[in-house]
Write an enzyme that holds these catalytic residues in place. Sequence first.
Site, PDB file in Angstrom:
ATOM      1  N   GLY A   1     -10.885 -23.968  17.139  1.00  5.22           N
ATOM      2  CA  GLY A   1     -10.995 -24.375  15.740  1.00  5.22           C
ATOM      3  C   GLY A   1     -11.850 -25.631  15.676  1.00  5.22           C
ATOM      4  N   GLY A   2     -13.139 -25.449  15.449  1.00  2.00           N
ATOM      5  CA  GLY A   2     -14.027 -26.585  15.248  1.00  2.00           C
ATOM      6  C   GLY A   2     -14.427 -27.345  16.491  1.00  2.00           C
TER       7      GLY A   2
ATOM      8  CE  LYS B   1      -8.891 -16.060  16.786  1.00  2.00           C
ATOM      9  NZ  LYS B   1     -10.310 -15.709  16.875  1.00  2.00           N
TER      10      LYS B   1
ATOM     11  N   GLY C   1     -15.481  -8.855   6.966  1.00  2.00           N
ATOM     12  CA  GLY C   1     -14.820  -7.569   6.751  1.00  2.00           C
ATOM     13  C   GLY C   1     -14.775  -6.746   8.021  1.00  2.00           C
TER      14      GLY C   1
ATOM     15  CB  CYS D   1      -6.400  -6.807  10.606  1.00  2.00           C
ATOM     16  SG  CYS D   1      -7.063  -5.359   9.795  1.00  2.00           S
TER      17      CYS D   1
HETATM   18  C1  LIG Z   1     -18.493 -15.062  11.444  1.00  2.00           C
HETATM   19  C2  LIG Z   1     -17.131 -15.072  12.081  1.00  2.00           C
HETATM   20  C3  LIG Z   1     -16.538 -13.874  12.496  1.00  2.00           C
HETATM   21  C4  LIG Z   1     -15.277 -13.860  13.082  1.00  2.00           C
HETATM   22  N1  LIG Z   1     -14.739 -12.675  13.513  1.00  2.00           N
HETATM   23  C5  LIG Z   1     -13.531 -12.675  14.155  1.00  2.00           C
HETATM   24  C6  LIG Z   1     -12.972 -11.471  14.692  1.00  2.00           C
HETATM   25  O1  LIG Z   1     -13.565 -10.378  14.625  1.00  2.00           O
HETATM   26  N2  LIG Z   1     -11.753 -11.535  15.293  1.00  2.00           N
HETATM   27  C7  LIG Z   1     -11.064 -12.714  15.403  1.00  2.00           C
HETATM   28  O2  LIG Z   1      -9.975 -12.722  15.968  1.00  2.00           O
HETATM   29  N3  LIG Z   1     -11.576 -13.871  14.921  1.00  2.00           N
HETATM   30  C8  LIG Z   1     -12.794 -13.873  14.311  1.00  2.00           C
HETATM   31  N4  LIG Z   1     -13.312 -15.068  13.841  1.00  2.00           N
HETATM   32  C9  LIG Z   1     -12.561 -16.319  14.014  1.00  2.00           C
HETATM   33  C10 LIG Z   1     -13.062 -17.111  15.220  1.00  2.00           C
HETATM   34  O3  LIG Z   1     -12.886 -16.389  16.426  1.00  2.00           O
HETATM   35  C11 LIG Z   1     -12.316 -18.461  15.334  1.00  2.00           C
HETATM   36  O4  LIG Z   1     -10.948 -18.219  15.425  1.00  2.00           O
HETATM   37  C12 LIG Z   1     -12.587 -19.376  14.145  1.00  2.00           C
HETATM   38  O5  LIG Z   1     -13.916 -19.294  13.747  1.00  2.00           O
HETATM   39  C13 LIG Z   1     -12.220 -20.836  14.419  1.00  2.00           C
HETATM   40  O6  LIG Z   1     -12.984 -21.387  15.458  1.00  2.00           O
HETATM   41  P1  LIG Z   1     -14.333 -22.254  15.219  1.00  2.00           P
HETATM   42  O7  LIG Z   1     -14.015 -23.279  14.202  1.00  2.00           O
HETATM   43  O8  LIG Z   1     -14.681 -22.807  16.559  1.00  2.00           O
HETATM   44  O9  LIG Z   1     -15.358 -21.270  14.738  1.00  2.00           O
HETATM   45  C14 LIG Z   1     -14.580 -15.089  13.249  1.00  2.00           C
HETATM   46  C15 LIG Z   1     -15.182 -16.278  12.834  1.00  2.00           C
HETATM   47  C16 LIG Z   1     -16.442 -16.301  12.266  1.00  2.00           C
HETATM   48  C17 LIG Z   1     -17.036 -17.608  11.836  1.00  2.00           C
END
Ligand SMILES: Cc1cc2nc3c(=O)[nH]c(=O)nc-3n(C[C@H](O)[C@H](O)[C@H](O)COP(=O)(O)O)c2cc1C
Lengths: 307, 280
Positions: A245-246, A167, A72, A132
């Site tokens: 992403g991952g 993004k 959130g 958002c």
């Molecule tokens: C706990 C958490 C909080 C996140 N908060 C944001 C955020 O504030 N703004 C944003 O653009 N993406 C946010 N993301 C998305 C991540 O930046 C990223 O795009 C997403 O987790 C995919 O990458 P990953 O699989 O390497 O984690 C958040 C992800 C997680 C897990």
Amino acid sequence: MVDLSVTVGSLKLNNPVLTASGTFGYGLEYVDLLDLSKLGGIVVKGLSRWPIPGNKPPRICETACGMLNAIGLQNIGVDAFLDEKLPRLADFDCAIIANVYGHSIEEYVEVAQLLDQRGAGRVHGIELNVSCPNVEAGGMAFGVDPDVVARLTQSVRQAVDLPLIVKLSPQVTDIAAIARAAQQAGADALSVTNTIPAMAIDAATRKPKLSNISGGLSGPAIKPVALRLVWVVSQAVSIPVIGLGGIMCGQDAAEFMIAGASAVQVGTATFNDPQAPCRIVGELEQFCEQQGIGAVRELTGTLKVDG
Amino acid sequence: MISEPLMVLSNERLAQDLCRMTLEAPQLAAQARPGQFVTVRVSDSYDPLLRRPLGIHRVLESGGSVQLLYKVVGRGTELLAALIPGQRLHLLGPLGNGFSLPVELDSALLVAGGIGVAPLLFLAQRILARPQPPQVELFFGGRSAQDLAALEQFEDLGVKITLSTDDGSRGQRGLITELLQPRLAGIDPARAKVFACGPTPMLKRVAQLTDMAQIACEVSLERQMACGVGSCMGCVTGVHGAPLAREGHAECSTAGPAHYERVCLEGPVFDADKVEWSDG
Ligand SMILES: Cc1cc2nc3c(=O)[nH]c(=O)nc-3n(C[C@H](O)[C@H](O)[C@H](O)COP(=O)(O)O)c2cc1C
Ligand SMILES: Cc1cc2nc3c(=O)[nH]c(=O)nc-3n(C[C@H](O)[C@H](O)[C@H](O)COP(=O)(O)OP(=O)(O)OC[C@H]3O[C@@H](n4cnc5c(N)ncnc54)[C@H](O)[C@@H]3O)c2cc1C
Ligand code: FES
């Protein structure tokens, strides 16, 4: 010696590995755990004009090879970031990118302007989180409509000089159209991808595992989806793409670059291994050495599609 | 803070679903305070992906090793239970704030529910190592006798123990808070403190009782965690106090009146009267 430096538009990075927004706090949480100067950059937790308390707990849960979150957008607000966090981040030799969101185009612009003016020299780029809910459009995300993405991007572009990254959300029918809209409106680069809308249920209690009912999926589970989106987007635009992403290891990072990314972000991996971002820099370098690649940027967009 | 693979010295099964692991961890042993915790990586694969938080149960006198006491509840703790001496476990810690001990104290009442006893042994150890230690009492409730772990260790320290079980297989049948209540009445509230760890309904009741008796109380909370270091905002709990400035803004969130603090960083130990017990 592998040359790890890359450029993303006008943004110069010591290496292509950044930390993903929301998974690395404001960076300072990790000073005891890794050397921030070894990172290409830090994308800080999403900032809004005013502090936001966030959703009710439970906000996270684990899924197979992944996790869900519905934080959130809890954050301290742009003023507190500029006053309390940014001065201390200046001690480190890595790019600082501010992830920004707002509930209206005006709010995005205001936050970006504050970062540009008051963060001058210490904030190196702005990343717009378009996932958002857009209050004016009845809660629909900004990122789903190419016209809205274009208007938002253009408004921020006109207001700030900093490198501007948009993004993208994966939850759209045609991500290439959104990507082109952002490019035409003046984005310097695109980050692909944000989390994927998803949910988890406790069968015994028949309750959702998150208080928000659904959340965003991240981690290794989404890597194949993200990889394709990076490839699709990098085919559709001429501006650089930052892939995420991952990504869990250097080879994952290399795959995203081969698919078309100029740099990558490491998110959920850091929860599994707090040293992951630095480890991945090392593994990527090793991968290049083994492959006889002199400069990591040579990997970008080298997918072999014809046999 | 350390983040490294540590040698497993022993990993014993104390009861059907209860295990105790000893790790070679001199640095952690030197740094840790009671109430702090660690997170462990339970698998080298990505499933399970997230680390598991576990309280620091005991620092062994030799100072070179640390014990964890854990209940086997799911895949992660099952993988932990399968580790054998000589293998290594990736551990991050010490994390969190830990309990705080007032200087002037005549009695320290520790209240444990089930596996919530884990961090309280280390606390008892440290309280009793003080120059003029207060009296330490343990109120310990479980579902049945097997849940009452580490009793011998508390006895060895000279802790006075009061037990209860849901099924009456050990101690008095019923809830431990029923036994705590009369004890609180006979105590000088200004020179006593309660420290509790266990399931949320128990903690909530302890908070009520100590509030009525005007006795200081700290509780250690549990939340699902991702980062463990304050970066993800995943583990929060609602606390009383001034809500965040919102300037009449429409929001992305569905927040209530309280603001949120991170259990991994501002906690896991909170003053009982600070916690917003109404939310999850
Ligand atoms: C706990 C958490 C909080 C996140 N908060 C944001 C955020 O504030 N703004 C944003 O653009 N993406 C946010 N993301 C998305 C991540 O930046 C990223 O795009 C997403 O987790 C995919 O990458 P990953 O699989 O390497 O984690 C958040 C992800 C997680 C897990
Ligand atoms: C600060 C802190 C300290 C803790 N200290 C200890 C300890 O010393 N000893 C101990 O045995 N346990 C402790 N826990 C709880 C422990 O982390 C969980 O039992 C563990 O993560 C479960 O992992 P699993 O993979 O075996 O279970 P999972 O497969 O993840 O889940 C199995 C069941 O356990 C529940 N569960 C999962 N995570 C938690 C959690 N964080 N808290 C409560 N229930 C959970 C799930 O809801 C599910 O019903 C602590 C938790 C926190 C937050
Ligand atoms: S677990 Fe990430 S903030 Fe607490």
